[in-house]
Design an enzyme around this catalytic site. Structure first.
Site, PDB file in Angstrom:
ATOM      1  N   LYS A 146       0.860  -1.191   0.000  1.00 35.53           N
ATOM      2  CA  LYS A 146       0.000   0.000   0.000  1.00 35.53           C
ATOM      3  C   LYS A 146       0.890   1.234   0.000  1.00 35.53           C
ATOM      4  CE  LYS A 146      -4.499   0.879   0.456  1.00 35.53           C
ATOM      5  NZ  LYS A 146      -5.632   0.118  -0.056  1.00 35.53           N
ATOM      6  N   GLY A 157     -24.402   2.992   4.691  1.00 39.16           N
ATOM      7  CA  GLY A 157     -23.569   3.623   3.657  1.00 39.16           C
ATOM      8  C   GLY A 157     -24.093   3.295   2.281  1.00 39.16           C
ATOM      9  N   GLY A 191     -23.044   4.648  -0.714  1.00 48.26           N
ATOM     10  CA  GLY A 191     -22.127   5.233  -1.694  1.00 48.26           C
ATOM     11  C   GLY A 191     -22.020   4.332  -2.914  1.00 48.26           C
ATOM     12  N   ASN A 192     -20.839   4.331  -3.535  1.00 46.55           N
ATOM     13  CA  ASN A 192     -20.670   3.573  -4.780  1.00 46.55           C
ATOM     14  C   ASN A 192     -21.017   2.103  -4.614  1.00 46.55           C
ATOM     15  OD1 ASN A 192     -19.803   5.754  -6.340  1.00 46.55           O
ATOM     16  ND2 ASN A 192     -17.767   5.619  -5.432  1.00 46.55           N
ATOM     17  N   VAL A 193     -20.466   1.474  -3.598  1.00 48.07           N
ATOM     18  CA  VAL A 193     -20.717   0.045  -3.422  1.00 48.07           C
ATOM     19  C   VAL A 193     -22.082  -0.192  -2.767  1.00 48.07           C
ATOM     20  CG1 VAL A 193     -19.886  -2.110  -2.428  1.00 48.07           C
ATOM     21  CG2 VAL A 193     -18.233  -0.406  -3.204  1.00 48.07           C
TER      22      VAL A 193
END
Ligand code: NAI
Length: 356
Positions: free
Chosen positions: A79, A179, A181-183
């Site tokens: 990462k 949540g 959001g996108n997912v």
């Protein structure tokens, strides 16, 4: 951010990134290259100091080793964490400097988007190195926004886990999604199509209201979603949704969602087990995104992504069944499976080309 102690201990290798001219200040952490190049995204975020950035990078790199191993990918875990500069800076120049640093590692680390970085940033990185994914895809090739693949994997994992642990189809169940959001939104759409009832919460009123209206979902306060009247709890916001408090109040009998690092501490896995709440381990469930990113890097097509994402459900079944046989937490079972895969692959390649 959620602290988690190291589970396996290959010495974490790291490269400090410092380029005063562009403002680049960060670290690339490499946890394991036993299975292949260390793959994991680049986070661009504010950190109080270099130590905090390193700590986050190390924790995230370790998580990527486990995720990549259990997703069956030929990649280790790494990462990059870049500190967001104070004051004015040239974003393109900063990401090109990062690209030069990635190139300097000769393919030992492969980067992509993460929190705070975009396709445009990765396009800048790509002008300096080919060891980057998450770029605009060419026709039929894998690539682009990984979120739909993540949502697809979460949905399959949830359907499988619901059959195994609740003995029910999604059409007979209520899912509380934290949540949207996108997912989270992609997951909700799939769940609505499958006939599940939805309870949703998001700190962003526009997101929750638009989705609630579109899908006929019940909207609840963010403080109430983990304890909502539901069969399944799907954390799809930030990490740390599963705390001693939230698990104690949970009515759902299964947790399965997209968020990374859902367990606030490793002990929460035991609390879930004691309460009889099944847990589908986060990094197994949410591997669809990295599967897409890695296929793009390897030049594979969309069909190979579909095949690998299709293996997430069966893998969750294997983990839940073993956990039930052994009366252990699925989180531990998954960690051990990943560790066996990594150990069987032999030693990591170090930054100096030697075994690490
Ligand atoms: P996103 O940023 O599009 O969505 C997150 C949503 O959560 C936002 O709508 C935000 O308003 C909401 N939110 C934040 N705090 C909240 C809270 N306390 N309560 C309720 N809602 C809250 O992020 P995305 O891409 O959908 O990712 C969701 C999670 O899945 C993250 O934890 C991410 O690390 C993880 N993940 C995402 C992947 C991807 O392909 N995008 C891949 C693997 C993991």
């Amino acid at each position: 951010m959620v602290a988690r102690p190291a589970r396996m201990n290959p010495p974490m290798q790291s490269v400090r990134l410092l380029d005063p001219e562009t403002g680049l200040d960060g670290v690339i952490a490499i946890h394991s290259t036993a299975l292949g190049p260390a793959a994991g995204g680049c986070r661009f975020w504010r950190y109080p100091d270099a130590d905090a950035a390193f700590e986050d990078a190390a924790r995230l790199a370790e998580g990527m080793s486990y995720k990549n191993a259990l997703a069956g990918l030929p990649f280790g875990g790494g990462k990059a964490v870049l500190r967001y500069p104070e004051g004015e800076f040239d974003r393109g120049a900063l990401f090109r400097a990062f690209g030069r640093a990635v190139e300097g590692l000769n393919g030992l680390y492969v980067t992509a988007e993460d929190v705070g970085t975009s396709v445009a940033d990765m396009q800048e990185v790509a002008t300096m190195t080919r060891h980057v994914a998450g770029l605009d895809p060419s026709e039929d090739q894998a690539g682009g926004d990984p979120s739909p693949w993540t949502a697809a994997g979460v949905f399959d994992a949830m359907r499988t886990a619901a059959r195994l642990t609740l003995g029910a189809e999604l059409s007979d169940l209520t899912v509380a999604v934290q949540g949207t959001g996108n997912v989270g939104a992609g997951l909700c759409r799939r769940l609505a199509e499958a006939g599940a009832r939805l309870v949703i919460a998001d700190i962003d009123p526009r997101r929750r209201e638009a989705l609630g209206e579109l899908l006929g979902a019940t909207i609840v306060d963010v403080a109430d979603i983990a304890a909502a009247d539901a069969d399944i709890f799907a954390p799809c916001a930030l990490g740390g949704a599963l705390t001693a408090h939230s698990v104690a109040a949970m009515k759902a009998r299964l947790v399965c969602g997209a968020a990374n690092n859902q367990l606030e501490t490793p002990e929460i896995a035991q609390q879930l087990l004691s309460r009889g709440i099944a847990y589908a381990p986060d990094y197994v469930v949410n591997a669809g995104g990295i599967i897409s990113v890695s296929a793009e890097y390897l030049g594979e097509d969309q069909a190979s992504v579909l095949t690998r994402v299709g293996q997430i459900g069966p893998r969750i079944a294997e983990i839940l069944e073993q956990a039930r046989r052994e009366s252990r937490s699925p989180a531990l079972v998954a960690d051990e499976m990943a560790e066996r895969i990594i150990a069987a692959a032999g030693p990591s390649r170090g930054l100096n080309g030697q075994a690490a």
